[in-house]
Write a protein that holds these residues in place. Sequence first.
Motif, PDB file in Angstrom:
ATOM      1  N   ASN A 391      39.532 104.936  25.181  1.00 19.62           N
ATOM      2  CA  ASN A 391      38.840 104.654  23.925  1.00 19.62           C
ATOM      3  C   ASN A 391      37.880 105.794  23.647  1.00 19.62           C
ATOM      4  O   ASN A 391      37.057 106.137  24.497  1.00 19.62           O
ATOM      5  N   ARG A 392      37.975 106.359  22.453  1.00 17.64           N
ATOM      6  CA  ARG A 392      37.052 107.416  22.045  1.00 17.64           C
ATOM      7  C   ARG A 392      36.170 106.906  20.916  1.00 17.64           C
ATOM      8  O   ARG A 392      36.672 106.366  19.920  1.00 17.64           O
ATOM      9  N   VAL A 393      34.890 107.102  21.073  1.00 14.06           N
ATOM     10  CA  VAL A 393      33.922 106.743  20.047  1.00 14.06           C
ATOM     11  C   VAL A 393      33.398 108.040  19.458  1.00 14.06           C
ATOM     12  O   VAL A 393      32.777 108.849  20.162  1.00 14.06           O
ATOM     13  N   LEU A 394      33.647 108.243  18.150  1.00 12.64           N
ATOM     14  CA  LEU A 394      33.380 109.526  17.519  1.00 12.64           C
ATOM     15  C   LEU A 394      32.396 109.373  16.377  1.00 12.64           C
ATOM     16  O   LEU A 394      32.371 108.343  15.683  1.00 12.64           O
ATOM     17  N   GLY A 395      31.585 110.423  16.173  1.00 15.43           N
ATOM     18  CA  GLY A 395      30.713 110.471  15.011  1.00 15.43           C
ATOM     19  C   GLY A 395      29.346 109.868  15.238  1.00 15.43           C
ATOM     20  O   GLY A 395      28.873 109.715  16.380  1.00 15.43           O
ATOM     21  N   ASP A 396      28.699 109.500  14.136  1.00 10.01           N
ATOM     22  CA  ASP A 396      27.330 108.985  14.139  1.00 10.01           C
ATOM     23  C   ASP A 396      27.249 107.714  14.986  1.00 10.01           C
ATOM     24  O   ASP A 396      27.983 106.753  14.754  1.00 10.01           O
ATOM     25  N   PRO A 397      26.363 107.660  15.996  1.00  7.35           N
ATOM     26  CA  PRO A 397      26.239 106.450  16.820  1.00  7.35           C
ATOM     27  C   PRO A 397      25.913 105.191  16.019  1.00  7.35           C
ATOM     28  O   PRO A 397      26.200 104.078  16.459  1.00  7.35           O
ATOM     29  N   LYS A 398      25.312 105.337  14.811  1.00  3.00           N
ATOM     30  CA  LYS A 398      24.983 104.163  14.004  1.00  3.00           C
ATOM     31  C   LYS A 398      26.224 103.573  13.342  1.00  3.00           C
ATOM     32  O   LYS A 398      26.261 102.364  13.075  1.00  3.00           O
ATOM     33  N   ASP A 399      27.207 104.385  13.050  1.00  5.22           N
ATOM     34  CA  ASP A 399      28.427 103.893  12.398  1.00  5.22           C
ATOM     35  C   ASP A 399      29.627 104.693  12.922  1.00  5.22           C
ATOM     36  O   ASP A 399      30.254 105.446  12.188  1.00  5.22           O
ATOM     37  N   SER A 723      36.165 120.896  23.757  1.00  7.45           N
ATOM     38  CA  SER A 723      35.621 122.156  23.243  1.00  7.45           C
ATOM     39  C   SER A 723      35.308 122.081  21.758  1.00  7.45           C
ATOM     40  O   SER A 723      34.437 122.806  21.263  1.00  7.45           O
ATOM     41  N   SER A 724      36.004 121.211  21.042  1.00  6.14           N
ATOM     42  CA  SER A 724      35.716 120.999  19.630  1.00  6.14           C
ATOM     43  C   SER A 724      36.275 119.652  19.205  1.00  6.14           C
ATOM     44  O   SER A 724      37.213 119.132  19.820  1.00  6.14           O
ATOM     45  N   GLN A 725      35.694 119.104  18.120  1.00  4.44           N
ATOM     46  CA  GLN A 725      36.106 117.795  17.629  1.00  4.44           C
ATOM     47  C   GLN A 725      36.174 117.824  16.108  1.00  4.44           C
ATOM     48  O   GLN A 725      35.203 118.189  15.440  1.00  4.44           O
ATOM     49  N   ASP A 726      37.350 117.489  15.569  1.00  2.00           N
ATOM     50  CA  ASP A 726      37.523 117.373  14.125  1.00  2.00           C
ATOM     51  C   ASP A 726      37.329 115.901  13.762  1.00  2.00           C
ATOM     52  O   ASP A 726      38.210 115.072  14.017  1.00  2.00           O
ATOM     53  N   TYR A 727      36.181 115.576  13.179  1.00  2.00           N
ATOM     54  CA  TYR A 727      35.884 114.171  12.900  1.00  2.00           C
ATOM     55  C   TYR A 727      36.683 113.643  11.720  1.00  2.00           C
ATOM     56  O   TYR A 727      36.770 112.430  11.532  1.00  2.00           O
ATOM     57  N   THR A 728      37.271 114.525  10.924  1.00  2.00           N
ATOM     58  CA  THR A 728      38.090 114.071   9.794  1.00  2.00           C
ATOM     59  C   THR A 728      39.492 113.686  10.260  1.00  2.00           C
ATOM     60  O   THR A 728      39.991 112.602   9.955  1.00  2.00           O
ATOM     61  N   THR A 729      40.125 114.584  11.019  1.00  2.00           N
ATOM     62  CA  THR A 729      41.490 114.313  11.490  1.00  2.00           C
ATOM     63  C   THR A 729      41.507 113.549  12.805  1.00  2.00           C
ATOM     64  O   THR A 729      42.564 113.118  13.261  1.00  2.00           O
ATOM     65  N   LYS A 730      40.343 113.413  13.462  1.00  2.00           N
ATOM     66  CA  LYS A 730      40.200 112.715  14.752  1.00  2.00           C
ATOM     67  C   LYS A 730      40.828 113.489  15.916  1.00  2.00           C
ATOM     68  O   LYS A 730      41.015 112.958  17.000  1.00  2.00           O
ATOM     69  N   PHE A 863      28.905 112.319  25.490  1.00  2.00           N
ATOM     70  CA  PHE A 863      28.366 113.562  24.956  1.00  2.00           C
ATOM     71  C   PHE A 863      27.867 113.341  23.529  1.00  2.00           C
ATOM     72  O   PHE A 863      28.215 114.089  22.613  1.00  2.00           O
ATOM     73  N   GLY A 864      27.090 112.298  23.336  1.00  2.00           N
ATOM     74  CA  GLY A 864      26.496 112.034  22.026  1.00  2.00           C
ATOM     75  C   GLY A 864      27.526 111.567  21.014  1.00  2.00           C
ATOM     76  O   GLY A 864      27.931 110.400  21.004  1.00  2.00           O
ATOM     77  N   GLN A 865      27.995 112.462  20.145  1.00  2.00           N
ATOM     78  CA  GLN A 865      28.958 112.108  19.107  1.00  2.00           C
ATOM     79  C   GLN A 865      30.392 112.031  19.626  1.00  2.00           C
ATOM     80  O   GLN A 865      31.307 111.744  18.859  1.00  2.00           O
ATOM     81  N   TYR A 866      30.568 112.282  20.907  1.00  2.00           N
ATOM     82  CA  TYR A 866      31.872 112.075  21.548  1.00  2.00           C
ATOM     83  C   TYR A 866      31.651 111.284  22.829  1.00  2.00           C
ATOM     84  O   TYR A 866      30.997 111.750  23.770  1.00  2.00           O
TER      85      TYR A 866
END
Length: 908
Positions: A391-399, A723-730, A863-866
């Motif tokens: 399970n990956r949780v991505l982006g802003d911790p609030k949403d 190394s990098s994360q595309d939050y749009t394409t996941k 790692f915060g947003q990841y």
Amino acid sequence: MKRIYFCLSLLLFCHCSLSYGFRKESLTQSPPVRNTILLTEALKNLSVLYKVNFLYEQETISQKKVAFNTAEFKGKKIGEVLSGLLTPLNLGWYKIDDKNYSVYPLDKPQKSSGLKNSNHTTVSNQSLTDSLVTSQITGRVIDELQKPLEYVTLTLRRAADSSFVLNALSDSTGRFVFPGIKPGDYKIKVIAIGYAYFTTSLLSLNTQEGLIVEPIKLKALSETLHEVKIMASRPSVETRSDRFILNVENSPMAIGNSLQLLKSAPFVKVSADNSVTLQGKKTMILIDNKPVPDAILQNILETLPSGNISKVELITQPSSKYDASYGAVINITTKKSTTDGITASVRADGSMGSYGRSELNGTISYKHKALTLYGTAGINRSDYLFSVNSNRVLGDPKDPDLLTDNWRRLSNNKVFNFQLGADLELTKDQTIGVLINGNPMKFGGPWGTVNQFGKQGAAIDSTLYTNATFDQKASFYTYNLNYHLLADSGKNELTVLATLTPFRRNMFQSFPSVLLNALGETIKNPPVYQTVNISEINIYNAQLDYRHTLKQQWTLETGIKYQRTDSKSSVAYEIEKDNQFVSDPAYSNQSKLTEAIAGAYLILSKDWKNDKLQMGVRTENTKVAFKGVFDQNYFNAFPSFLYQHNFNEHNNLAFSFKRTISRAAYYDLVPYTVFINKYTVEHGNSTLKPEYDNIYTITSNIHKLNLSLSYTAASGLIVLLPSSQDYTTKVTFFSRQNLNNSSDLSFFLLYPLRFNSWWETQNSGTPIGYTKARGQVLGNPYELSAFHSDFKSSHIFQLSKTLKLQVDAYYWTRYSQGLTKYSGYKNIDASFLLDIFSGKGQVRLSGNEIIFKRNDFHQDTDFGQYRAQQIVNNDSRRISVGFTYKFGKNKMNSPEKKAGNEEALKRL
């Protein structure tokens, strides 16, 4: 105060009364009755009483009888008992270690001078008068293949009248020493089980500098193995100053492949992806001093049957002779052939978990005079399951967004292996050999992935099913030419070798997929894409090693090595457009990398009576050229140090230091791209730097207890991170990266214990350890630290003469590696070993993870947003059965060879 006086008076009266009663009773006891029994039976009784084994040839003592009463020996030291029993029978004894004693025939009855010795039957008057003399006689014992023979009994006698002087025992390198010997003429009688008796010619000791005897070569007896009856067993684990030796030749756990066997070894951890480490250090894997490359480690170790292994050396403190890339070394030694004629063996293994695996392996050897030919061949077929649920949780911790990434790879493996070799003795001191290894292999099957999308805590929005497949062909060959010289009565030793290693890999992947909504309706069919990854690597190696014995028994070891690696790789990424596949240059590339390493080492060592010193340094100059990207040229020195002080026979203290380097794998330096699935991509990192470790170790042996405290300080630890994360394409991109620094402080212990003649245990583990790491991930600093501990206990039960049971229990707490947390695990393995056909055949039946639930490995990163959580399963709960049958005169396999390309192959 009166009460105190009264109590003391009462205690004194009771003590006097009991003492008088005991003396009176003792005076009235009748002398013990001593029955005459066979000496073999007496030794069995002593084995139970003192919890030791006795090593002897059956024909030597089978008809001898002794007067024996077990009660008479209680409270006496074993040396006193053995001397009283064996001396009248013209037999001698020697203490091998705490668990094993050798019994051997004397040339003729010896008259005791009354001087007792803890290691010998008697010591002549000369031993007392020579205690101040510094002269000594040293040498080596070897077999017909010039391989060292350990646990060989040597007796020094005067040449004039064959009177006894001193006993010695050869160590694991075949070396022996007779200290404190007076100048004069002597002969040495050599006794080794399974070999013909041997007596040297006249030896003259004239100076106080000592005498180095020409290597003593023993000839194997022509009897078959069951005709030479060995009435003892070595301990399952032996302790040396820098290593542990796991004797597995007759272990019930020697079933299936060598990877399964390593799981039962002390201080060895085999992770979910089958990476092997010893005491948590980066570990070199050798098979008969030949390397196993990381890229195909699992396949090579699964190809090697455990039944072909005689012992495993766990080298926790390697010297400067080994490549500076490793903090620990595991050397798997296969069985050797030492008899003339043809010997062979065949082995079949099968196991079943969720899917089945099978293996067939054969060996053959031919020896005639100075020529030895040998070969092995085998095939391994298996359906190997490896699955990851994450399970990956991505982006802003609030949403945050939630992406589940569950993939399941079922690989149909076909792995072939063969080995062909020849050794020719040019003279009694020179040997030339050639060795060819081959490992063609093929893997393929489904690699399906299920990805679900949505907000954390909400319903799933959509699901992507990817029915990926993969097909990989790979091959690994080694061509080795070697030369060995042992000159000047063993004072000088030279080894020269040259090796060529070509490695090829071609991997094809296809990724058709379909996207469904929450109701299971098709949203769209994304374009199909496919990748082709091709690697070609050639490794050239030349190496020279030289050892020289200096005056005052100092030893000098030195050597040089040159290694060149040429690597070419290409990645072709193609996407389907208008019913045809076209190349996408954004993910396609070609690369060429060349690396040259020139190294040299120098080691100076000396053994005193109670002290051992070893000082060494290894220097390496590395040149790396990645065409069109970068050039590197750097020089490093890697010192090593070991000092050990022996307080007495059972207690010592040692300190060691070693500096190491871990270079990035060739594959990780080039800009490759591998699509695990549509949302997980791995790529190379040409900016990777080497990792440097400083390892400090304090070790102590207190009788049977081995304690070790190890501290490792690392800079530039290489780990796999996002190394990098595309939050749009996941899509998440991963690569190998350097951490800033890391450290580990661990306390290790090993404690063997024998309860009686049929039950022994080996207990090892890390009671306490602490790990810490710091580094940058996705542009932000992170730090992770954790305590950890583990324990492993092996219990071996000799149920009958032909049936043995081993039960292994192990437990690991939660721990961390790099910046990732791992769950703990626990379970129990068990295996039966049954000897059949008079020892020529063996049947093994084993079960892995038989008590608790299957060992799934949990990994957590934040790692915060990841943030990610993973559960890894590799079908580890299994039932296995194996059968081995030996043909010919003795146990066998290929002679030990060193290819010299260890460090390069590990980085394939």
